[in-house]
Write an enzyme that holds these catalytic residues in place. Sequence first.
Site, PDB file in Angstrom:
ATOM      1  CE  LYS A 317      -0.527   0.006   4.848  1.00  0.00           C
ATOM      2  NZ  LYS A 317       0.413  -1.041   5.392  1.00  0.00           N
ATOM      3  CG  PHE A 344      19.949   2.779   5.591  1.00  0.00           C
ATOM      4  CD1 PHE A 344      20.640   3.941   5.001  1.00  0.00           C
ATOM      5  CD2 PHE A 344      19.764   1.852   4.695  1.00  0.00           C
ATOM      6  CE1 PHE A 344      21.183   3.955   3.953  1.00  0.00           C
ATOM      7  CE2 PHE A 344      20.254   1.751   3.445  1.00  0.00           C
ATOM      8  CZ  PHE A 344      20.912   3.070   3.066  1.00  0.00           C
TER       9      PHE A 344
END
Length: 348
Positions: A317, A344
């Site tokens: 989505k 990260f």
Amino acid sequence: MAILSTFIAIAIVALVFTRIPLEAGFCLPATPGLRGGAQQASGRDWELHDQRSERGEASATIPVMTSAIATLAVGALAASIRKPKHSGQERCQQVMRRNAPSKSSEYSTSFAQPQRGNLAQYDDTWHIVDDPDAVPSSANFSDCSVEPSTSEYAEGGEQAWISHSEISFDYRVVEVPRNELLNPSCDALVFGHLADGSLPRMMAESLPQRRLIVIDKTVHDLYGARVRAYFEAREVEHEILVLPMVEENKDMDMALEVAKKMKQFNIDRRTEPVIAIGGGVCLDVVGLAASLFRRRTPYIRVPTTTLSYVDASVGAKSGVNFGGSKNRLGGYVPPCAALLDSCFFETQ
């Protein structure tokens, strides 16, 4: 466990009864007269047994009773040995067999043998097929179908149709070794969205590559130089769009800004996926822009936060906030790939 408890109880009863005086006519198991091994084990063959001595005195002990009860105990123990408990794996398999749908069930039929649609392409057009045998062998069948009927508003032969089609999602999730995604020796950012050894990948590796990278401003401040050096080292033509991807800016204007840059870059929607590098806001905004641009342009997710790392690896989505409400505009268009590097997390 229940059988073992029964065995112990029987043994205790046997010990108690060995010290109980027996009067004449007491009902006992006729040990010498027990007939058959099965009856010994079950203990059902009982009869009146007179233990009165010739002088009419009751016997002091009943070893016969002990023998009978011992026989019962041995039989019960033997029965428990003959029926060993199933292992956990065997019990699990039994449950699965009991719960498995029958071969004739609707569930197994619909999944094991998917139905082919009634549309076939031949003679440069699509046809509704009533008789598959009448269709040329070179025809291309679709898994979609059209079911014509007479319109409920018909006055002169007007018709109605029900169109049925299934939309499936397929996308790659690729995890690379820690701190390797921005290493120029790793080609994941350029070719990782294509399966290793596949024909599309081999074709892509033989052609010059172009990429548009959309990156969150905070992430760019930390990793922008490495991102630029990566694509320069791999001789990939590229442009980097830096945007402040925070929740307050997660709106349609931000998505249109990404779409505008895609138009300026003149992106090829078949061979040049957009790369989104950032947290959840960045991935949602770029995902929506890509799904709208030219009615679907492939994009790649590179999550840089823990939450987006999990969400990007399983989600399809995307969306933006609208009218003061969260994610009111969006859709379900998955990326062509999600590339995961946990390095990260150090700067999230």
